[in-house]
Enzyme design. Sequence first.
Site, PDB file in Angstrom:
ATOM      1  N   PHE A 168       0.774  -1.199  -0.002  1.00 27.33           N
ATOM      2  CA  PHE A 168       0.210   0.044   0.063  1.00 27.33           C
ATOM      3  C   PHE A 168       0.675   1.185   0.121  1.00 27.33           C
ATOM      4  O   PHE A 168       0.452   2.124  -0.506  1.00 27.33           O
ATOM      5  CB  PHE A 168      -0.921   0.027   1.353  1.00 27.33           C
ATOM      6  CG  PHE A 168      -0.160   0.361   2.564  1.00 27.33           C
ATOM      7  CD1 PHE A 168      -0.243   1.929   2.830  1.00 27.33           C
ATOM      8  CD2 PHE A 168       0.329  -0.464   3.441  1.00 27.33           C
ATOM      9  CE1 PHE A 168       0.460   2.379   4.005  1.00 27.33           C
ATOM     10  CE2 PHE A 168       0.922  -0.273   4.617  1.00 27.33           C
ATOM     11  CZ  PHE A 168       0.878   1.167   4.814  1.00 27.33           C
ATOM     12  N   LYS A 186      -1.202  -6.760  -9.071  1.00 26.19           N
ATOM     13  CA  LYS A 186      -2.352  -6.870  -8.130  1.00 26.19           C
ATOM     14  C   LYS A 186      -1.667  -5.771  -6.920  1.00 26.19           C
ATOM     15  O   LYS A 186      -0.668  -6.172  -6.267  1.00 26.19           O
ATOM     16  CB  LYS A 186      -2.222  -8.046  -7.599  1.00 26.19           C
ATOM     17  CG  LYS A 186      -3.581  -8.281  -6.535  1.00 26.19           C
ATOM     18  CD  LYS A 186      -3.371  -9.381  -5.368  1.00 26.19           C
ATOM     19  CE  LYS A 186      -2.705  -8.938  -4.387  1.00 26.19           C
ATOM     20  NZ  LYS A 186      -3.271  -7.823  -3.503  1.00 26.19           N
ATOM     21  N   THR A 242      -2.399 -15.199  -3.475  1.00 24.11           N
ATOM     22  CA  THR A 242      -1.843 -16.715  -3.217  1.00 24.11           C
ATOM     23  C   THR A 242      -2.250 -17.401  -4.538  1.00 24.11           C
ATOM     24  O   THR A 242      -1.322 -18.404  -4.783  1.00 24.11           O
ATOM     25  CB  THR A 242      -2.996 -17.366  -2.251  1.00 24.11           C
ATOM     26  OG1 THR A 242      -2.918 -16.482  -1.010  1.00 24.11           O
ATOM     27  CG2 THR A 242      -2.703 -18.559  -2.094  1.00 24.11           C
ATOM     28  N   THR A 263       7.532  -8.979   5.599  1.00 21.90           N
ATOM     29  CA  THR A 263       8.310 -10.145   5.345  1.00 21.90           C
ATOM     30  C   THR A 263       7.315 -11.404   5.746  1.00 21.90           C
ATOM     31  O   THR A 263       7.630 -12.376   5.198  1.00 21.90           O
ATOM     32  CB  THR A 263       9.582 -10.170   6.533  1.00 21.90           C
ATOM     33  OG1 THR A 263      10.252  -8.933   6.114  1.00 21.90           O
ATOM     34  CG2 THR A 263      10.191 -11.370   6.839  1.00 21.90           C
ATOM     35  N   GLY A 320       5.357 -12.040   2.581  1.00 22.92           N
ATOM     36  CA  GLY A 320       6.555 -12.421   1.424  1.00 22.92           C
ATOM     37  C   GLY A 320       7.237 -13.781   1.762  1.00 22.92           C
ATOM     38  O   GLY A 320       7.254 -14.345   0.773  1.00 22.92           O
ATOM     39  N   GLU A 332      10.955  -7.916  -2.230  1.00 19.78           N
ATOM     40  CA  GLU A 332      11.076  -6.669  -1.550  1.00 19.78           C
ATOM     41  C   GLU A 332      10.426  -6.594  -0.288  1.00 19.78           C
ATOM     42  O   GLU A 332       9.155  -6.118  -0.411  1.00 19.78           O
ATOM     43  CB  GLU A 332      11.025  -5.519  -2.611  1.00 19.78           C
ATOM     44  CG  GLU A 332      11.580  -5.507  -3.785  1.00 19.78           C
ATOM     45  CD  GLU A 332      12.945  -5.079  -3.598  1.00 19.78           C
ATOM     46  OE1 GLU A 332      13.335  -4.673  -2.491  1.00 19.78           O
ATOM     47  OE2 GLU A 332      13.863  -5.162  -4.721  1.00 19.78           O
ATOM     48  N   THR A 354      12.201   1.967   3.712  1.00 20.57           N
ATOM     49  CA  THR A 354      13.496   2.249   4.112  1.00 20.57           C
ATOM     50  C   THR A 354      13.530   3.470   5.482  1.00 20.57           C
ATOM     51  O   THR A 354      14.319   4.152   5.873  1.00 20.57           O
ATOM     52  CB  THR A 354      13.996   3.054   2.940  1.00 20.57           C
ATOM     53  OG1 THR A 354      13.197   4.167   2.639  1.00 20.57           O
ATOM     54  CG2 THR A 354      14.561   1.852   1.897  1.00 20.57           C
ATOM     55  N   GLU A 365       9.771  -4.640  12.881  1.00 12.58           N
ATOM     56  CA  GLU A 365       9.522  -3.439  12.017  1.00 12.58           C
ATOM     57  C   GLU A 365       7.904  -3.217  12.287  1.00 12.58           C
ATOM     58  O   GLU A 365       7.028  -3.732  11.829  1.00 12.58           O
ATOM     59  CB  GLU A 365       9.696  -3.835  10.562  1.00 12.58           C
ATOM     60  CG  GLU A 365       9.336  -2.605   9.686  1.00 12.58           C
ATOM     61  CD  GLU A 365       8.852  -3.206   8.309  1.00 12.58           C
ATOM     62  OE1 GLU A 365       8.069  -4.031   7.885  1.00 12.58           O
ATOM     63  OE2 GLU A 365       9.232  -2.503   7.385  1.00 12.58           O
ATOM     64  N   GLY A 369      14.880   7.474   0.606  1.00 18.73           N
ATOM     65  CA  GLY A 369      15.054   8.233  -0.600  1.00 18.73           C
ATOM     66  C   GLY A 369      15.875   7.836  -1.547  1.00 18.73           C
ATOM     67  O   GLY A 369      16.942   8.677  -2.175  1.00 18.73           O
TER      68      GLY A 369
HETATM   69  P1  NAD Z   1       1.457  -6.854   3.203  1.00 20.97           P
HETATM   70  O1  NAD Z   1       2.351  -7.869   3.111  1.00 20.97           O
HETATM   71  O2  NAD Z   1       0.326  -6.742   4.056  1.00 20.97           O
HETATM   72  O3  NAD Z   1       0.889  -6.863   1.595  1.00 20.97           O
HETATM   73  C1  NAD Z   1       1.511  -6.498   0.433  1.00 20.97           C
HETATM   74  C2  NAD Z   1       0.744  -7.162  -0.680  1.00 20.97           C
HETATM   75  O4  NAD Z   1       0.604  -8.468  -0.335  1.00 20.97           O
HETATM   76  C3  NAD Z   1      -0.679  -6.679  -0.937  1.00 20.97           C
HETATM   77  O5  NAD Z   1      -0.940  -6.434  -2.097  1.00 20.97           O
HETATM   78  C4  NAD Z   1      -1.533  -7.597  -0.075  1.00 20.97           C
HETATM   79  O6  NAD Z   1      -2.873  -7.708  -0.752  1.00 20.97           O
HETATM   80  C5  NAD Z   1      -0.637  -8.914  -0.695  1.00 20.97           C
HETATM   81  N1  NAD Z   1      -1.081  -9.950  -0.138  1.00 20.97           N
HETATM   82  C6  NAD Z   1      -1.466 -10.444   1.530  1.00 20.97           C
HETATM   83  N2  NAD Z   1      -1.534 -11.523   1.948  1.00 20.97           N
HETATM   84  C7  NAD Z   1      -1.136 -12.422   0.532  1.00 20.97           C
HETATM   85  C8  NAD Z   1      -1.058 -13.753   0.373  1.00 20.97           C
HETATM   86  N3  NAD Z   1      -1.159 -14.436   1.430  1.00 20.97           N
HETATM   87  N4  NAD Z   1      -0.375 -14.258  -0.556  1.00 20.97           N
HETATM   88  C9  NAD Z   1      -0.327 -13.141  -1.613  1.00 20.97           C
HETATM   89  N5  NAD Z   1      -0.343 -11.923  -1.463  1.00 20.97           N
HETATM   90  C10 NAD Z   1      -0.873 -11.465  -0.394  1.00 20.97           C
HETATM   91  O7  NAD Z   1       2.339  -5.349   3.248  1.00 20.97           O
HETATM   92  P2  NAD Z   1       1.726  -3.838   3.434  1.00 20.97           P
HETATM   93  O8  NAD Z   1       1.183  -3.754   4.800  1.00 20.97           O
HETATM   94  O9  NAD Z   1       0.975  -3.574   2.168  1.00 20.97           O
HETATM   95  O10 NAD Z   1       3.087  -2.969   3.123  1.00 20.97           O
HETATM   96  C11 NAD Z   1       3.971  -2.747   4.007  1.00 20.97           C
HETATM   97  C12 NAD Z   1       5.021  -3.537   4.183  1.00 20.97           C
HETATM   98  O11 NAD Z   1       5.759  -3.709   2.859  1.00 20.97           O
HETATM   99  C13 NAD Z   1       6.263  -3.370   4.964  1.00 20.97           C
HETATM  100  O12 NAD Z   1       6.705  -4.449   5.604  1.00 20.97           O
HETATM  101  C14 NAD Z   1       7.314  -2.484   4.312  1.00 20.97           C
HETATM  102  O13 NAD Z   1       8.675  -2.704   4.819  1.00 20.97           O
HETATM  103  C15 NAD Z   1       7.294  -3.586   2.914  1.00 20.97           C
HETATM  104  N6  NAD Z   1       7.828  -2.946   1.838  1.00 20.97           N
HETATM  105  C16 NAD Z   1       8.738  -3.129   1.265  1.00 20.97           C
HETATM  106  C17 NAD Z   1       9.517  -2.361   0.252  1.00 20.97           C
HETATM  107  C18 NAD Z   1      10.779  -2.853  -0.311  1.00 20.97           C
HETATM  108  O14 NAD Z   1      11.129  -2.392  -1.537  1.00 20.97           O
HETATM  109  N7  NAD Z   1      11.585  -3.634   0.414  1.00 20.97           N
HETATM  110  C19 NAD Z   1       8.644  -1.592  -0.438  1.00 20.97           C
HETATM  111  C20 NAD Z   1       7.478  -0.954   0.079  1.00 20.97           C
HETATM  112  C21 NAD Z   1       7.056  -1.875   1.302  1.00 20.97           C
END
Ligand code: NAD
EC number: 1.2.1.3
Length: 539
Positions: free
Chosen positions: A194, A218, A259, A276, A279, A296, A331, A427, A489
């Site tokens: 998001f 997605k 999924t 994480t 992921g 990521e 970051t 985090e 940044g």
């Molecule tokens: P999230 O893991 O809750 O969701 C990320 C995406 O995964 C969304 O599109 C969500 O709908 C989808 N998702 C949720 N459950 C899933 C599943 N079981 N299978 C497949 N997809 C699924 O993360 P968030 O709250 O949207 O974002 C914040 C997190 O993202 C933080 O941990 C942040 O550090 C990380 N982030 C990392 C980077 C990077 O480049 N390393 C960049 C931006 C955000």
Amino acid sequence: MLQLSFALTRHVLLRKKILASCKRPAVFMSTLLINQPQYAWLKDLGLKEENEGVYNGKWGGRGEIVTTYCPANNEPIARVQQANLEDYEETIKKAKEAWKTWADVPAPKRGEIVRQIGDALRQKIQVLGSLVSLEMGKILVEGVGEVQEYVDVCDYAVGLSRMIGGPVLPSERPGHALIEQWNPVGLVGIITAFNFPVAVYGWNNAIAMICGNACLWKGAPTTSLISVAVTKIIAKVLEDNKMPGAICSLICGGADIGTTMAKDERVDLLSFTGSTKVGKQVALMVQERFGRSLLELGGNNALVVFEDADLNLVIPSALFAAVGTAGQRCTTARRLLLHESIHDEVVEKLSKAYAQIRIGDPWDSNTLYGPLHTKQAVTMFLHAVEQAKQQGGSVVYGGKALNRSGNYVEPTIVTGLPHDASIVHTETFAPILYVLKFKTEEEAFAWNNEVKQGLSSSIFTKDLGRIFRWLGPKGSDCGVVNVNIPTSGAEIGGAFGGEKHTGGGRESGSDSWKLYMRRSTCTINYSKDLPLAQGIKFQ
Ligand code: NAD
């Protein structure tokens, strides 16, 4: 020249119109914002009260209807009908079919279409940036900056479209050529978080496209309107070029669709940006089918300040890194490691700087700090502050939710925690900065590296030897290793990503394009003999 001045005037007028309309209070609290006259600019993005969240050359969607909310006041903006599994099936088939056309387009011509996408985004930069501010909640300059990032990646990808390729290597066999051939992987599934609802898709999309891949996107359900608006801009460019729209397919949905993508063998590369926790689940599902993923994930980034640091750089850097985007960047600096000799001075100066932060509506150009994305994020923030106190921390600034509508919390500084307290190693996606006191360089580098995540890190020092030790094998173990600048940044020209529980992926610049392609080592015999490698005689 006249055209340019006309375009600029129009641009300024549109910006003024958006800002003025955003400042007015909502008139009908229960109606969707999009139906209120002051939000009529949303229609410039092709958005309406109820939007279709599936695009595969045609718009559709038969899944759940999701309403998205403005984090600054929790008012409903508009609705998006998400994909169901039938939509998914139909879309992936069309995307695979569209790939056959796209893969045959020469790379520089693909680059030309990506250039047009960049230009189309430029035309909409203010209005799309305003939507980012309205739906995600980040301040307007950051919302516009995100669209700029996508534009920049498009420009970068255009150049890349004439440069990607492999080497011709010396063959040990006479009359033989040894070359490396790079081909697109096919279909790239892109799941995004998001907090960067435009830029992260941009990094993946522009690079994946010039490599010759089709994309299936997605986004996060809470930023569905942004996904729809971005896809409408891209779709128009593809249609104008008589290309199948399914080259850039959109499939709005939640964990069910995510999924399905992770398990689907037809998704040749799954690029996942998010936490994480999720992921890891995604990575295991992809690995189970021997698929490829690009991850990521979360960060737990440290700013390390030594006794010789220039505090004129440290204070604004810490402020931007910890408080920018209300602490919702991957970051974001979550740990501030201070040498014991400057600890108190920095904490005092930083607290004073925190007191100057202009909190307000994210679309107000005077605001530096807006809301968290959701109500749940506020709960998580409060929980983390409580945990920090229980584990021995003192809240020296902030610590509370703000008494105003929307998901606002105070930017927060906590001191006195042990470096290995469990909350320090977590985090929490909110603006909480844990300040730790260290004695030696060895200790500081070890603390930087002791968390599970390995995304971004930065030291502040003038000591050249220390700088190179920081960059070297016993220095920071992160993917982003900075000196005298904030942890956040990043520029698009460098490969972006992190190690360990951040997932190991790299996106955007440098040679990240290689992750979107498959490599073949090709040996061509143009002689009349058949010498075998390693001098083997097989007769
Ligand atoms: P999230 O893991 O809750 O969701 C990320 C995406 O995964 C969304 O599109 C969500 O709908 C989808 N998702 C949720 N459950 C899933 C599943 N079981 N299978 C497949 N997809 C699924 O993360 P968030 O709250 O949207 O974002 C914040 C997190 O993202 C933080 O941990 C942040 O550090 C990380 N982030 C990392 C980077 C990077 O480049 N390393 C960049 C931006 C955000």
